[in-house]
Design a protein around this motif. Sequence first.
Motif, PDB file in Angstrom:
ATOM      1  N   HIS A 120      13.070   7.109-123.302  1.00  0.00           N
ATOM      2  CA  HIS A 120      12.136   8.233-123.211  1.00  0.00           C
ATOM      3  C   HIS A 120      11.040   7.942-122.188  1.00  0.00           C
ATOM      4  CE1 HIS A 120      13.994  10.268-126.520  1.00  0.00           C
ATOM      5  NE2 HIS A 120      13.660   9.353-127.416  1.00  0.00           N
ATOM      6  N   MET A 121      10.543   6.709-122.200  1.00  0.00           N
ATOM      7  CA  MET A 121       9.472   6.349-121.275  1.00  0.00           C
ATOM      8  C   MET A 121       9.940   6.423-119.825  1.00  0.00           C
ATOM      9  SD  MET A 121       7.920   3.098-123.403  1.00  0.00           S
ATOM     10  CE  MET A 121       6.639   2.767-122.176  1.00  0.00           C
ATOM     11  N   LEU A 122      11.137   5.901-119.542  1.00  0.00           N
ATOM     12  CA  LEU A 122      11.667   5.922-118.173  1.00  0.00           C
ATOM     13  C   LEU A 122      11.868   7.353-117.676  1.00  0.00           C
ATOM     14  CD1 LEU A 122      14.283   3.025-118.427  1.00  0.00           C
ATOM     15  CD2 LEU A 122      12.154   3.017-117.091  1.00  0.00           C
ATOM     16  N   PHE A 123      12.436   8.189-118.520  1.00  0.00           N
ATOM     17  CA  PHE A 123      12.696   9.566-118.111  1.00  0.00           C
ATOM     18  C   PHE A 123      11.391  10.339-117.965  1.00  0.00           C
ATOM     19  CE2 PHE A 123      16.890   8.356-118.618  1.00  0.00           C
ATOM     20  CZ  PHE A 123      17.795   9.389-118.455  1.00  0.00           C
ATOM     21  N   ALA A 124      10.410  10.049-118.832  1.00  0.00           N
ATOM     22  CA  ALA A 124       9.114  10.723-118.700  1.00  0.00           C
ATOM     23  C   ALA A 124       8.436  10.326-117.393  1.00  0.00           C
ATOM     24  CB  ALA A 124       8.218  10.387-119.890  1.00  0.00           C
ATOM     25  N   ARG A 125       8.469   9.048-117.053  1.00  0.00           N
ATOM     26  CA  ARG A 125       7.843   8.605-115.810  1.00  0.00           C
ATOM     27  C   ARG A 125       8.578   9.139-114.595  1.00  0.00           C
ATOM     28  NH1 ARG A 125       6.515   2.480-117.995  1.00  0.00           N
ATOM     29  NH2 ARG A 125       4.625   3.063-119.161  1.00  0.00           N
ATOM     30  N   ALA A 126       9.915   9.286-114.709  1.00  0.00           N
ATOM     31  CA  ALA A 126      10.669   9.892-113.615  1.00  0.00           C
ATOM     32  C   ALA A 126      10.245  11.336-113.395  1.00  0.00           C
ATOM     33  CB  ALA A 126      12.164   9.816-113.907  1.00  0.00           C
ATOM     34  N   GLN A 127       9.790  11.985-114.478  1.00  0.00           N
ATOM     35  CA  GLN A 127       9.289  13.354-114.373  1.00  0.00           C
ATOM     36  C   GLN A 127       7.789  13.386-114.093  1.00  0.00           C
ATOM     37  OE1 GLN A 127      11.155  16.393-114.723  1.00  0.00           O
ATOM     38  NE2 GLN A 127      12.794  14.899-114.391  1.00  0.00           N
ATOM     39  N   ARG A 128       7.201  12.204-113.865  1.00  0.00           N
ATOM     40  CA  ARG A 128       5.771  12.070-113.573  1.00  0.00           C
ATOM     41  C   ARG A 128       4.904  12.637-114.690  1.00  0.00           C
ATOM     42  NH1 ARG A 128       5.436  13.205-107.007  1.00  0.00           N
ATOM     43  NH2 ARG A 128       6.967  11.585-106.439  1.00  0.00           N
ATOM     44  N   LEU A 129       5.292  12.316-115.911  1.00  0.00           N
ATOM     45  CA  LEU A 129       4.540  12.738-117.086  1.00  0.00           C
ATOM     46  C   LEU A 129       3.873  11.527-117.721  1.00  0.00           C
ATOM     47  CD1 LEU A 129       7.171  15.131-118.710  1.00  0.00           C
ATOM     48  CD2 LEU A 129       5.036  15.818-117.588  1.00  0.00           C
ATOM     49  N   PRO A 130       2.664  11.687-118.255  1.00  0.00           N
ATOM     50  CA  PRO A 130       2.024  10.573-118.964  1.00  0.00           C
ATOM     51  C   PRO A 130       2.775  10.290-120.255  1.00  0.00           C
ATOM     52  CG  PRO A 130       0.765  12.600-119.251  1.00  0.00           C
ATOM     53  CD  PRO A 130       1.841  12.911-118.248  1.00  0.00           C
ATOM     54  N   VAL A 131       2.950   9.003-120.564  1.00  0.00           N
ATOM     55  CA  VAL A 131       3.702   8.628-121.760  1.00  0.00           C
ATOM     56  C   VAL A 131       3.057   7.384-122.377  1.00  0.00           C
ATOM     57  CG1 VAL A 131       5.348   7.238-120.425  1.00  0.00           C
ATOM     58  CG2 VAL A 131       6.009   8.101-122.685  1.00  0.00           C
ATOM     59  N   SER A 132       3.048   7.342-123.701  1.00  0.00           N
ATOM     60  CA  SER A 132       2.444   6.207-124.407  1.00  0.00           C
ATOM     61  C   SER A 132       3.450   5.069-124.552  1.00  0.00           C
ATOM     62  CB  SER A 132       1.982   6.655-125.795  1.00  0.00           C
ATOM     63  OG  SER A 132       3.103   6.876-126.641  1.00  0.00           O
ATOM     64  N   ALA A 133       2.941   3.889-124.886  1.00  0.00           N
ATOM     65  CA  ALA A 133       3.808   2.786-125.298  1.00  0.00           C
ATOM     66  C   ALA A 133       4.361   3.110-126.682  1.00  0.00           C
ATOM     67  CB  ALA A 133       3.024   1.477-125.322  1.00  0.00           C
ATOM     68  N   PRO A 134       5.514   2.554-127.038  1.00  0.00           N
ATOM     69  CA  PRO A 134       6.092   2.876-128.349  1.00  0.00           C
ATOM     70  C   PRO A 134       5.274   2.336-129.508  1.00  0.00           C
ATOM     71  CG  PRO A 134       7.353   1.142-127.269  1.00  0.00           C
ATOM     72  CD  PRO A 134       6.380   1.652-126.253  1.00  0.00           C
ATOM     73  N   PHE A 135       5.295   3.062-130.598  1.00  0.00           N
ATOM     74  CA  PHE A 135       4.695   2.612-131.852  1.00  0.00           C
ATOM     75  C   PHE A 135       5.809   2.582-132.889  1.00  0.00           C
ATOM     76  CE2 PHE A 135       2.594   3.001-135.930  1.00  0.00           C
ATOM     77  CZ  PHE A 135       1.514   2.138-135.791  1.00  0.00           C
ATOM     78  N   PHE A 136       6.007   1.434-133.541  1.00  0.00           N
ATOM     79  CA  PHE A 136       7.107   1.254-134.483  1.00  0.00           C
ATOM     80  C   PHE A 136       6.660   1.645-135.884  1.00  0.00           C
ATOM     81  CE2 PHE A 136       7.922  -1.317-130.829  1.00  0.00           C
ATOM     82  CZ  PHE A 136       9.283  -1.188-130.624  1.00  0.00           C
ATOM     83  N   GLN A 154      12.185  20.271-118.729  1.00  0.00           N
ATOM     84  CA  GLN A 154      11.570  18.958-118.602  1.00  0.00           C
ATOM     85  C   GLN A 154      11.500  18.245-119.957  1.00  0.00           C
ATOM     86  OE1 GLN A 154       7.397  18.668-117.206  1.00  0.00           O
ATOM     87  NE2 GLN A 154       8.270  17.593-115.427  1.00  0.00           N
ATOM     88  N   GLU A 155      11.191  18.984-120.995  1.00  0.00           N
ATOM     89  CA  GLU A 155      11.154  18.387-122.330  1.00  0.00           C
ATOM     90  C   GLU A 155      12.535  17.895-122.740  1.00  0.00           C
ATOM     91  OE1 GLU A 155       9.498  19.306-126.837  1.00  0.00           O
ATOM     92  OE2 GLU A 155       9.678  20.950-125.385  1.00  0.00           O
ATOM     93  N   ALA A 156      13.576  18.674-122.407  1.00  0.00           N
ATOM     94  CA  ALA A 156      14.938  18.267-122.749  1.00  0.00           C
ATOM     95  C   ALA A 156      15.337  16.994-121.993  1.00  0.00           C
ATOM     96  CB  ALA A 156      15.909  19.395-122.421  1.00  0.00           C
ATOM     97  N   ILE A 157      14.909  16.868-120.746  1.00  0.00           N
ATOM     98  CA  ILE A 157      15.227  15.676-119.958  1.00  0.00           C
ATOM     99  C   ILE A 157      14.614  14.435-120.595  1.00  0.00           C
ATOM    100  CG2 ILE A 157      14.769  14.521-117.758  1.00  0.00           C
ATOM    101  CD1 ILE A 157      15.064  17.256-116.408  1.00  0.00           C
ATOM    102  N   VAL A 158      13.346  14.523-120.977  1.00  0.00           N
ATOM    103  CA  VAL A 158      12.687  13.380-121.606  1.00  0.00           C
ATOM    104  C   VAL A 158      13.319  13.079-122.967  1.00  0.00           C
ATOM    105  CG1 VAL A 158      10.507  12.516-122.510  1.00  0.00           C
ATOM    106  CG2 VAL A 158      10.540  13.823-120.377  1.00  0.00           C
TER     107      VAL A 158
END
Length: 316
Positions: A120-136, A154-158
């Motif tokens: 999710h993080m990689l795809f969000a950054r590819a879309q130039r969207l801010p993304v948080s670090a994961p929380f378990f 864009q939401e579907a891609i992420v």
Amino acid sequence: MPEGYGWGPAPEAPPPPPPAMVPTGTGYSWRPDGGSSPPIAPASIHHTPARNQQRRGGLAGGILAALAGLFKYGFLLLKFGKLSGTFISFGLSLLIYIGLFGWQFGLGALLLIAVHESGHMLFARAQRLPVSAPFFLFGFGAVVTTKGFRDARQEAIVAIGGPVVGTAAALLCYLFALSLPEGQTRYLFLALAYWGCLVNLFNLIPMSPLDGGRVASAVSRWANVAGIGVILLLIAGYTATGAPLNPFLVIILLFGIFSTVGRFRRARAGQDPPPLAPHVRLAIGLAYVAMLVISAVGMSAAHSTLLSHGIGQQIV
């Protein structure tokens, strides 16, 4: 994943059977006895009495020691700033997974969850969207959060990024297992491959807040209605077999009903965003179906390979 995107063997011991899983978001319960199960998931964890009773004292002591170390040195993690929540939640989740599955499978299972979230993080950054670090989520998977979507495409891609990268990691576990000679390590990676594919397949159920709901709803809001039906079937499977109902399924169902009803209300009020172009919806739909097939085939292949070694029982 909700609000985002959203198993140690002893010498000369018999190898573990294939994992029969209980969906808990991105977490599943592993039945070491390989008992029979409903279509996707049996409902309880059983332990081989003689062997596991010997391990129980050592396991409990190890967990207590780890907890003591976490509280003793946990404040040092605060120096990592924004990543402190990720490290602390990973450590606490790891203790839970080790307690459930043993350190080898538990660590592997949690790492596969982390890989899923990194997708999710990689795809969000590819879309130039801010993304948080994961929380378990301490046995219930993990989440990352992002915002600023321009449209449903864009939401579907992420959203599909997690299953794409997570399933790829599970398939790599399968290929690596095939390169190993027969033994505990081979069986461990086959079990991880099975579990990883199942985790991602479960997350592809077309109902929010699962990843599949965010992907399929870009094609049609009726997809979420189908997702509610899938969750109801899983709950019916628990009831029919007399297995204890996994509470996470109920939570997912309630969230799904709430979000689906809300979307239909917004559509009636004319507040739903305009639908995507037909060719965009077709591309998203094909990608979604492809991921369903790939994760299901990977799960079946890993399970069949374990069965070919005489491990576990056929899932019916």
